[in-house]
Scaffold this motif. Structure first.
Motif, PDB file in Angstrom:
ATOM      1  N   ALA A  60      -4.455  18.065  -2.463  1.00  0.00           N
ATOM      2  CA  ALA A  60      -3.519  17.008  -1.865  1.00  0.00           C
ATOM      3  C   ALA A  60      -3.720  17.380  -0.217  1.00  0.00           C
ATOM      4  O   ALA A  60      -3.824  16.219   0.464  1.00  0.00           O
ATOM      5  N   PHE A  97      21.949  14.016   0.739  1.00  0.00           N
ATOM      6  CA  PHE A  97      23.404  13.156   0.924  1.00  0.00           C
ATOM      7  C   PHE A  97      22.852  11.941   1.963  1.00  0.00           C
ATOM      8  O   PHE A  97      23.171  10.843   1.824  1.00  0.00           O
ATOM      9  N   LEU A 129      21.091   9.214   0.404  1.00  0.00           N
ATOM     10  CA  LEU A 129      21.969   8.092  -0.184  1.00  0.00           C
ATOM     11  C   LEU A 129      22.773   7.173   0.659  1.00  0.00           C
ATOM     12  O   LEU A 129      22.650   5.963   0.548  1.00  0.00           O
ATOM     13  N   PHE A 130      23.245   7.795   1.942  1.00  0.00           N
ATOM     14  CA  PHE A 130      24.080   7.151   2.956  1.00  0.00           C
ATOM     15  C   PHE A 130      23.215   6.297   4.026  1.00  0.00           C
ATOM     16  O   PHE A 130      23.755   5.603   4.744  1.00  0.00           O
ATOM     17  N   VAL A 180      -3.465  -3.715   3.496  1.00  0.00           N
ATOM     18  CA  VAL A 180      -2.514  -4.618   3.154  1.00  0.00           C
ATOM     19  C   VAL A 180      -3.378  -6.064   2.762  1.00  0.00           C
ATOM     20  O   VAL A 180      -4.219  -6.197   3.323  1.00  0.00           O
ATOM     21  N   LEU A 216      -6.281  11.136  -4.846  1.00  0.00           N
ATOM     22  CA  LEU A 216      -5.328  10.924  -3.809  1.00  0.00           C
ATOM     23  C   LEU A 216      -5.613  10.007  -2.688  1.00  0.00           C
ATOM     24  O   LEU A 216      -4.889   9.129  -2.188  1.00  0.00           O
ATOM     25  N   LEU A 271      -3.162   1.819  -1.142  1.00  0.00           N
ATOM     26  CA  LEU A 271      -1.861   1.298  -0.732  1.00  0.00           C
ATOM     27  C   LEU A 271      -2.089   1.034   0.722  1.00  0.00           C
ATOM     28  O   LEU A 271      -1.238   0.149   0.965  1.00  0.00           O
ATOM     29  N   GLN A 272      -2.851   1.603   1.717  1.00  0.00           N
ATOM     30  CA  GLN A 272      -2.727   1.336   3.025  1.00  0.00           C
ATOM     31  C   GLN A 272      -3.336  -0.134   3.451  1.00  0.00           C
ATOM     32  O   GLN A 272      -3.072  -0.726   4.076  1.00  0.00           O
ATOM     33  N   VAL A 313       2.262  13.865   0.341  1.00  0.00           N
ATOM     34  CA  VAL A 313       1.738  12.929  -0.310  1.00  0.00           C
ATOM     35  C   VAL A 313       2.821  11.822  -0.746  1.00  0.00           C
ATOM     36  O   VAL A 313       2.599  10.781  -0.316  1.00  0.00           O
ATOM     37  N   LEU A 317       4.275   4.090   2.290  1.00  0.00           N
ATOM     38  CA  LEU A 317       3.310   2.762   2.266  1.00  0.00           C
ATOM     39  C   LEU A 317       3.966   1.552   1.324  1.00  0.00           C
ATOM     40  O   LEU A 317       3.731   0.618   1.523  1.00  0.00           O
ATOM     41  N   THR A 318       4.634   2.207   0.268  1.00  0.00           N
ATOM     42  CA  THR A 318       5.106   1.135  -0.448  1.00  0.00           C
ATOM     43  C   THR A 318       6.257   0.228   0.022  1.00  0.00           C
ATOM     44  O   THR A 318       6.232  -0.956  -0.170  1.00  0.00           O
ATOM     45  N   ALA A 343      -4.951  14.454   2.317  1.00  0.00           N
ATOM     46  CA  ALA A 343      -4.219  14.128   3.553  1.00  0.00           C
ATOM     47  C   ALA A 343      -5.163  14.008   4.890  1.00  0.00           C
ATOM     48  O   ALA A 343      -4.914  13.163   5.811  1.00  0.00           O
ATOM     49  N   LEU A 377      -6.159   6.510  -3.670  1.00  0.00           N
ATOM     50  CA  LEU A 377      -4.766   5.868  -4.000  1.00  0.00           C
ATOM     51  C   LEU A 377      -4.093   5.611  -2.617  1.00  0.00           C
ATOM     52  O   LEU A 377      -3.746   4.340  -2.442  1.00  0.00           O
ATOM     53  N   LEU A 378      -4.115   6.442  -1.772  1.00  0.00           N
ATOM     54  CA  LEU A 378      -3.466   6.203  -0.237  1.00  0.00           C
ATOM     55  C   LEU A 378      -4.113   5.285   0.424  1.00  0.00           C
ATOM     56  O   LEU A 378      -3.320   4.296   0.851  1.00  0.00           O
ATOM     57  N   ARG A 415       6.122  -0.469   3.062  1.00  0.00           N
ATOM     58  CA  ARG A 415       5.800  -1.501   3.980  1.00  0.00           C
ATOM     59  C   ARG A 415       5.054  -2.706   2.990  1.00  0.00           C
ATOM     60  O   ARG A 415       4.867  -3.816   3.413  1.00  0.00           O
ATOM     61  N   ARG A 416       4.524  -2.262   1.869  1.00  0.00           N
ATOM     62  CA  ARG A 416       3.946  -3.410   0.827  1.00  0.00           C
ATOM     63  C   ARG A 416       4.925  -4.303   0.423  1.00  0.00           C
ATOM     64  O   ARG A 416       4.460  -5.556   0.373  1.00  0.00           O
ATOM     65  N   VAL A 428       4.331   9.681   2.010  1.00  0.00           N
ATOM     66  CA  VAL A 428       3.455   8.797   2.627  1.00  0.00           C
ATOM     67  C   VAL A 428       3.530   7.626   1.451  1.00  0.00           C
ATOM     68  O   VAL A 428       3.271   6.534   1.757  1.00  0.00           O
ATOM     69  N   ILE A 429       3.151   7.913   0.140  1.00  0.00           N
ATOM     70  CA  ILE A 429       3.104   6.940  -0.670  1.00  0.00           C
ATOM     71  C   ILE A 429       4.446   6.088  -0.821  1.00  0.00           C
ATOM     72  O   ILE A 429       4.325   4.633  -0.953  1.00  0.00           O
ATOM     73  N   VAL A 445      27.143   3.114  -3.236  1.00  0.00           N
ATOM     74  CA  VAL A 445      26.921   4.329  -2.743  1.00  0.00           C
ATOM     75  C   VAL A 445      27.893   5.153  -3.624  1.00  0.00           C
ATOM     76  O   VAL A 445      27.594   6.245  -3.922  1.00  0.00           O
ATOM     77  N   PHE A 486      -6.704  10.880   4.871  1.00  0.00           N
ATOM     78  CA  PHE A 486      -6.112   9.757   4.968  1.00  0.00           C
ATOM     79  C   PHE A 486      -5.683   9.540   6.554  1.00  0.00           C
ATOM     80  O   PHE A 486      -5.570   8.479   6.780  1.00  0.00           O
TER      81      PHE A 486
END
Lengths: 82, 225
Positions: B133, A18, A21-22, B225, B215, B222-223, A63, A70-71, B137, B218-219, A73-74, A66-67, B3, B140
């Motif tokens: 994974a 929840f 969502l909130f 910029v 992975l 993404l990092q 993971v 980072l997205t 990490a 990929l990370l 931030r992108r 983190v993805i 919501v 990363f």
């Protein structure tokens, strides 16, 4: 004992789901999603599925959060304050 | 408003899932069926103490190859969308003292944990995906601590390609030698020993290296910029 642990993790899961969502802040939602994955991995251990629990903890809580962060931030939705 | 629509959607999805679960014939799946057959035959046929990995790599090895393909396609698509980093853009500034020292301190332990989980995948819970994974990490966190020293994408892509090729080559060897793709090779050995379960540890090593390098790349992408 086991039932208590399962109950606690289910309550944490519901609460953080929840919260996802909130929350107004997107970053806080990502953290809440990570907490939900962590509680789910505890539940998997109680249900005697350690393989799935490891996957959930490493991929779901680690993971993928983190993805997502980072997205954020992108695409410029990373807010320090709500 | 959004919501509330989200909450309504979630409740509706829950009701739908409960309705689907009611219509499933769970008794047939849980008692008897294929599960008990695998439980009986896996120790003698595959020889891995962890039944889950004998299903993942021996009985349904082709599905694991499919999963690896899905991950590979996703990572390739992300690399395609994000593109190459131009060399003259500025890096992020160095992280604080706590993150830098924690990254130096954690790196060897996380590598060790990932390698342990990968190499013992056929004995204890875990395996290539989970260990990979953790390896990703581990590689990363130092990038987060000091963004000026990025991951070498050439090396990670090379490891990824070699590991994927090794997985398919082991499967093809089994196809030639035993007549089935990804059939377990080299006999079963002692159940529970580190060198047991035939070619399963090799397959898990390939899966772990592939997932980890994929992975991590990929990370890191993404990092940047």
């Amino acid at each position: 004992m086991l039932f208590g642990i399962a109950l606690i993790s289910i309550i944490i899961m519901l609460g953080s789901a929840f919260a996802v969502l909130f929350f107004e802040n997107y970053l806080a939602s990502v953290v809440a999603l990570s907490v939900m994955s962590l509680a789910l991995s505890v539940l998997f251990v109680v249900l005697q599925a350690p393989d799935v629990a490891l996957t959930e903890a490493a991929v779901g809580a680690g993971v993928s959060s983190v993805i997502l962060a980072l997205t954020l931030r992108r695409i410029g939705l990373w807010q320090d304050k709500s | 408003m959004t919501v509330f629509s989200g909450v309504i959607f979630t409740i509706g999805l829950g009701v739908l899932l409960i309705a689907v679960m009611k219509s499933l014939i769970l008794e047939q799946v849980l008692t008897g069926g294929i599960g008990s057959i695998i439980l009986e035959q896996a120790p003698t046929e595959v020889g891995s103490a962890n039944i889950v990995s004998s299903v993942l790599l021996a009985y349904r090895g082709l599905d694991t190859l499919g999963e690896l393909t899905v991950l590979f396609v996703a990572a390739t698509a992300i690399g395609l969308v994000l593109g190459q980093r131009s060399p003259d853009t500025k890096h992020d500034s160095e992280a604080g003292f706590i993150l830098r020292s924690a990254a130096d301190l954690l790196f060897p332990f996380m590598i060790m944990l990932g390698a342990y989980i990968i190499l013992h995948g056929h004995i204890t819970p875990g395996g290539g995906f989970q260990g990979g994974a953790i390896l990703a990490a581990a590689f990363f966190i130092p990038i987060l601590a000091s963004p000026a020293s990025p991951l070498n994408h050439k090396v990670s892509s090379l490891i990824e390609g070699l590991a994927g090729t090794a997985f398919i080559l082991i499967g093809l060897f089994a196809l030639v030698g035993k007549g089935y793709f990804l059939a377990p090779l080299f006999g079963t050995g002692d159940i529970g020993a580190l060198f047991s379960a035939g070619s399963l540890p090799l397959l898990y090593l390939a899966v772990g290296l592939k997932v980890g390098s994929e992975l991590a790349g990929l990370l890191a992408r993404l990092q940047e910029v």
